[in-house]
Enzyme design. Structure first.
Site, PDB file in Angstrom:
ATOM      1  N   ILE A  51      31.340  41.253  38.995  1.00  0.00           N
ATOM      2  CA  ILE A  51      30.850  42.587  38.677  1.00  0.00           C
ATOM      3  C   ILE A  51      32.022  43.376  38.113  1.00  0.00           C
ATOM      4  O   ILE A  51      33.183  43.038  38.330  1.00  0.00           O
ATOM      5  CB  ILE A  51      30.240  43.300  39.913  1.00  0.00           C
ATOM      6  CG1 ILE A  51      31.246  43.381  41.068  1.00  0.00           C
ATOM      7  CG2 ILE A  51      28.957  42.625  40.346  1.00  0.00           C
ATOM      8  CD1 ILE A  51      30.698  44.088  42.300  1.00  0.00           C
ATOM      9  N   ASP A  52      31.716  44.415  37.345  1.00  0.00           N
ATOM     10  CA  ASP A  52      32.748  45.176  36.657  1.00  0.00           C
ATOM     11  C   ASP A  52      33.754  45.779  37.627  1.00  0.00           C
ATOM     12  O   ASP A  52      33.444  46.019  38.802  1.00  0.00           O
ATOM     13  CB  ASP A  52      32.122  46.307  35.834  1.00  0.00           C
ATOM     14  CG  ASP A  52      31.243  45.795  34.714  1.00  0.00           C
ATOM     15  OD1 ASP A  52      31.463  44.658  34.261  1.00  0.00           O
ATOM     16  OD2 ASP A  52      30.336  46.542  34.298  1.00  0.00           O
ATOM     17  N   LYS A  53      34.933  46.062  37.127  1.00  0.00           N
ATOM     18  CA  LYS A  53      35.994  46.670  37.921  1.00  0.00           C
ATOM     19  C   LYS A  53      35.500  47.909  38.663  1.00  0.00           C
ATOM     20  O   LYS A  53      35.753  48.075  39.855  1.00  0.00           O
ATOM     21  CB  LYS A  53      37.165  47.039  37.014  1.00  0.00           C
ATOM     22  CG  LYS A  53      38.256  47.858  37.694  1.00  0.00           C
ATOM     23  CD  LYS A  53      39.287  48.349  36.691  1.00  0.00           C
ATOM     24  CE  LYS A  53      40.277  49.286  37.336  1.00  0.00           C
ATOM     25  NZ  LYS A  53      41.238  49.861  36.367  1.00  0.00           N
TER      26      LYS A  53
ATOM     27  N   THR B 277      32.429  48.828  39.346  1.00  0.00           N
ATOM     28  CA  THR B 277      31.175  48.655  40.076  1.00  0.00           C
ATOM     29  C   THR B 277      31.514  48.124  41.464  1.00  0.00           C
ATOM     30  O   THR B 277      32.296  47.189  41.596  1.00  0.00           O
ATOM     31  CB  THR B 277      30.241  47.672  39.362  1.00  0.00           C
ATOM     32  OG1 THR B 277      29.911  48.172  38.066  1.00  0.00           O
ATOM     33  CG2 THR B 277      28.957  47.448  40.152  1.00  0.00           C
TER      34      THR B 277
ATOM     35  N   ARG C 287      24.447  48.857  32.519  1.00  0.00           N
ATOM     36  CA  ARG C 287      25.026  50.020  31.857  1.00  0.00           C
ATOM     37  C   ARG C 287      24.509  50.163  30.433  1.00  0.00           C
ATOM     38  O   ARG C 287      24.188  51.268  29.981  1.00  0.00           O
ATOM     39  CB  ARG C 287      26.551  49.898  31.885  1.00  0.00           C
ATOM     40  CG  ARG C 287      27.117  49.871  33.298  1.00  0.00           C
ATOM     41  CD  ARG C 287      28.541  49.352  33.335  1.00  0.00           C
ATOM     42  NE  ARG C 287      29.443  50.235  32.582  1.00  0.00           N
ATOM     43  CZ  ARG C 287      30.684  49.880  32.246  1.00  0.00           C
ATOM     44  NH1 ARG C 287      31.159  48.687  32.578  1.00  0.00           N
ATOM     45  NH2 ARG C 287      31.440  50.739  31.585  1.00  0.00           N
TER      46      ARG C 287
END
Length: 301
Positions: free
Chosen positions: A130-132, A134, A232
């Site tokens: 998962i994104d930094k 998130t 997103r």
């Protein structure tokens, strides 16, 4: 390998539309002789047609020395095969240039001796990410058996993944589905974007409204596919970008300093036991406080 599905397309443009590499990277690979068309070395200006086979040979990445780090982890489950962690916002999952220290992989190596080797030296045990910015749940493989079994489930889209997000505006329908292909933005290479059918990878996101506030909506989202920045991009595409998103939202009036997106629920079949495991992680404190503020504002109207 790619099999071209249309005629009269420049090879560098065609490869860029696949969303795997940037246009500059593709041109670099072509210039170094690492791209062939039907077995012959390609030129950047050549055009390809339907049915032709393109092979791209990418050199191995420069190794990054991944060191164990003494970083506290919020562990929700662990056995000999796998570990489930609740990642905080701001932590990068695996090392990369510019983010060598303070990663989840470094923290995991500081906690346990061995991770699955399938992901390579820089991504040991990493099955998904998962994104930094998130927060939320991730499962990491400690054995190759677990890595293979989990990877198969992610590939088959059988893993339960529910996210919660605060988005701008009032989302009209209580439930809905966004089915819109995603590819890398041709002009902003660090971003993804929705593209016409046939030009990107299929991406499907299901949403459910949980609460509406004055200028925001709190939603739950279920991923049917798992594309880069999918939630997103999709929410911005329908006019409701994730609050605090520094890339796909144009403003941050709540001063969240990062997207209000949380991987809330994760469910999968244990690769060794066959048992279905389901985990939930509460919203981070900053997002809980924001929702309380919005609820008070709503009640005062």
């Amino acid at each position: 390998m790619f099999v071209v599905d249309r005629d009269e397309e420049r090879i560098d443009r065609y490869l860029a539309q696949q969303g795997t590499w940037s246009r500059a990277k593709i041109q670099q690979l072509i210039a170094s002789g690492r791209v062939t068309v039907d077995g012959k070395t390609a030129r950047a200006s050549m055009k390809v047609g339907a049915g032709q086979e393109i092979v791209v040979r990418v050199p191995p990445p420069v190794a990054i020395d991944v060191l164990p780090e003494d970083i506290e982890l919020d562990i929700r489950y662990e056995d000999r095969d796998l570990i489930v962690v609740n990642k905080p916002r701001g932590m990068v999952v695996h090392p990369a240039p510019g983010h060598v220290r303070g990663t989840l992989v470094g923290a995991l190596l500081g906690h346990i001796k061995d991770l699955s080797g399938i992901g390579g030296a820089e991504r040991p045990g990493i099955v998904h990410r998962i994104d930094k910015d998130t927060s939320g749940l991730l499962v990491v493989a400690k054995t190759d058996l677990a890595h293979q079994g989990l990877a198969e489930q992610f590939k088959a889209h059988s893993v339960t993944r529910l996210y919660q997000a605060l988005v701008h505006g009032h989302v009209g329908p209580m439930t809905g589905m966004i089915d819109a292909p995603i590819a890398r933005d041709r002009h902003k290479r660090q971003q993804m974007t929705v593209v016409p059918e046939g030009y990107g990878k299929r991406a499907v996101t299901h949403f459910q409204v949980l609460e509406r506030y004055q200028n925001y909506t709190f939603v739950q989202l279920r991923l049917e596919t798992g594309r880069t920045h999918q939630i997103r991009v999709h929410m911005a595409y329908i006019g409701h970008p994730v609050a605090g998103d520094p890339v796909y939202a144009s403003r941050d009036p709540l001063a969240l300093h990062g997207q209000a997106l949380h991987a809330h629920t994760l469910g999968f079949i244990h690769p060794r036991t066959g048992e279905f495991l389901l985990f939930e992680a509460e919203l981070p404190a900053v997002l809980q406080a924001t929702l309380r503020d919005l609820q008070r504002q709503k009640a005062s109207l």
